[in-house]
Design an enzyme around this catalytic site. Structure first.
Site, PDB file in Angstrom:
ATOM      1  CB  CYS A   1      57.190  56.691  73.000  1.00  0.00           C
ATOM      2  SG  CYS A   1      57.001  55.006  73.620  1.00  0.00           S
TER       3      CYS A   1
ATOM      4  CG  HIS B   1      54.950  58.366  67.771  1.00  0.00           C
ATOM      5  ND1 HIS B   1      56.229  58.375  68.280  1.00  0.00           N
ATOM      6  CD2 HIS B   1      54.239  57.509  68.566  1.00  0.00           C
ATOM      7  CE1 HIS B   1      56.295  57.584  69.333  1.00  0.00           C
ATOM      8  NE2 HIS B   1      55.104  57.043  69.528  1.00  0.00           N
TER       9      HIS B   1
ATOM     10  CD  GLU C   1      51.385  60.166  64.176  1.00  0.00           C
ATOM     11  OE1 GLU C   1      52.307  60.980  63.935  1.00  0.00           O
ATOM     12  OE2 GLU C   1      51.607  58.971  64.495  1.00  0.00           O
TER      13      GLU C   1
ATOM     14  CE  LYS D   1      57.913  54.860  66.585  1.00  0.00           C
ATOM     15  NZ  LYS D   1      57.755  56.217  66.010  1.00  0.00           N
TER      16      LYS D   1
ATOM     17  CG  HIS E   1      58.030  52.350  69.382  1.00  0.00           C
ATOM     18  ND1 HIS E   1      58.746  53.538  69.433  1.00  0.00           N
ATOM     19  CD2 HIS E   1      56.971  52.522  70.228  1.00  0.00           C
ATOM     20  CE1 HIS E   1      58.156  54.367  70.262  1.00  0.00           C
ATOM     21  NE2 HIS E   1      57.079  53.774  70.759  1.00  0.00           N
TER      22      HIS E   1
ATOM     23  CG  PHE F   1      52.671  54.902  78.162  1.00  0.00           C
ATOM     24  CD1 PHE F   1      51.853  54.504  77.128  1.00  0.00           C
ATOM     25  CD2 PHE F   1      53.443  53.946  78.799  1.00  0.00           C
ATOM     26  CE1 PHE F   1      51.805  53.178  76.716  1.00  0.00           C
ATOM     27  CE2 PHE F   1      53.405  52.614  78.402  1.00  0.00           C
ATOM     28  CZ  PHE F   1      52.585  52.229  77.357  1.00  0.00           C
TER      29      PHE F   1
END
Length: 421
Positions: free
Chosen positions: A174, A312, A323, A344, A349, A408
């Site tokens: 991502c 994000h 975050e 999002k 996403h 990831f």
């Protein structure tokens, strides 16, 4: 950065709209693009929503069954080697080139590079390999490699556009879209290229999304309008989405020489890794905090110059908390002044495409003068309560935005965008 880098064109094929105007309107009105889906014809699946662009039908494994808006035209010889997201990407590129006032012939100058972010097509990879195994290796799709592996966008778009400069793909989960932007910026700053076409595109099929359900990462909320809820106490996972977003980046003097009108300036970027876990973020968001600091340093900016953080935040418990902690670490003395929001809740996403889509949304906020609100934020998670989280989209003159992406393996990438007056 050694040179000023401007965003001069945008293309959107997304669940919240297939044009700049549609996307801007839906963001301002907080209208979600997430809709009900029926994966694999199985109503018993717990995942019942996703975000797919309207006007397209490309989820079949046979390109002959695909359809897309009449405004676009894709040659038969090319569509045979495209993945589903390649259709989105071609349409997004055409849109962005028109927006930037560019013709395809101008891209063959050797000073234009192509930077793509996509995982490839799990749908077509599965279909092509299954057919090969069924034939015991004696037959296979001659376009099987070109339409399915991770470099598919570069193969197809690079030849179609006649790219003679950089042609490179990025696969960092991502964070891929943000990586594509960052390395495109570096090539322009170092004088290797004058212009960059950045493409983030992803399919939203059972093959690309349901594996995340096995990881318990997807929302099981059946209500499309409420399933994605970044920073909310009751969130239960992310909502997958597909589409394409395209950004045209140009070195300032190069853009000015042709009279281009910029959306925003990309002032710097940075990256930092967690070194913690293959699938979960560091609980304190250490890698993301470092990426934000390095990004600001690259831009020659201080936290006092940032007005907004485009988070994000995917609507997963661990990700949003990490975050929020990282933002608290970096902006500890300005948390009341700096607004924070995640698109999002409206867009879902879009995985590899997310960094490109959200950078483009930042361009719209800077150019058009509004700050995006956080949809479905009914009960703020106490771990995120220190953030300034606007509930509504409001008119606001922003000077600069810090845009975050995480993937990831603890891969974290940030870029900062400034308004061009």
């Amino acid at each position: 950065m050694a040179k000023r880098i401007l965003v001069t064109g945008l293309g959107f094929i997304t669940c919240v709209g297939n044009s700049r105007e549609e996307v801007s309107t839906r963001l301002r009105e907080l209208k979600s693009g997430i809709r009900k889906v029926d994966f694999l014809g199985n109503p018993d699946l717990p995942v019942k929503v996703a975000g797919n662009p309207q006007g397209f039908s490309v989820n079949s494994s046979n390109w002959r069954n695909w359809s897309y808006p009449d405004a676009y035209s894709i040659d038969r010889s090319m569509i045979r080697s495209l993945p589903p997201q390649g259709v989105y990407a071609v349409c997004g590129v055409e849109q962005a080139l028109a927006d930037a006032g560019l013709e395809k012939g101008e891209l063959k100058d050797g000073a234009t590079g192509l930077y793509c972010a996509s995982v490839g097509s799990p749908l077509l990879l599965h279909e092509n390999l299954s057919a090969m195994r069924a034939a015991k290796g004696e037959r296979g799709n001659p376009m099987g490699v070109l339409c399915s592996v991770a470099g598919t966008l570069n193969f197809n778009l690079g030849s179609w556009l006649g790219i003679r400069g950089t042609n490179c793909g990025y696969v960092s989960a991502c964070a891929s879209g943000a990586h594509a932007i960052g390395y495109a910026m570096d090539d322009i700053a170092l004088g290797r290229q004058k212009r960059a076409i950045v493409v983030g595109a992803e399919e939203a099929t059972a093959e690309s999304l349901l594996p995340f359900s096995a990881m318990r990462a997807l929302s099981t909320c059946p209500d499309p309008a409420r399933a994605s809820r970044p920073f909310d106490r009751d969130r239960d996972g992310f909502v997958g989405a597909g589409g394409a977003t395209v950004l045209i980046l140009e070195e300032e003097e190069f853009a000015q020489a042709r009279g281009a009108v910029p959306y925003a300036e990309l002032a710097g970027w940075g990256q930092g890794s967690d070194g913690y876990h293959r699938a979960s973020p560091h609980p304190e968001g250490e890698g993301l905090a470092e990426a934000m600091k390095l990004c600001l340093a690259a831009a020659g900016m201080d936290v006092s110059e940032i007005d907004h953080v485009s988070a994000h935040a995917t609507s997963t418990s661990a990700g949003d908390k990490a975050e929020a902690t990282a933002i608290g670490t970096v902006f500890k003395d300005r948390l009341e002044e700096v607004s924070v929001s995640s698109p999002k809740g409206l867009t879902g996403h879009s995985l590899s495409m997310a960094g490109a889509l959200e950078a483009a949304i930042c361009c719209l906020m800077l150019k058009e003068g509004f700050v995006l609100g956080n949809v479905n934020l009914d009960n703020v998670d106490p771990a995120c309560s220190h953030l300034n989280l606007p509930r509504r989209s409001e008119a606001c003159s922003l000077s600069s935005i810090l845009n975050n992406s995480s993937g990831f393996g603890g891969s974290n990438v940030c870029n900062v965008l400034r308004r061009c007056d």
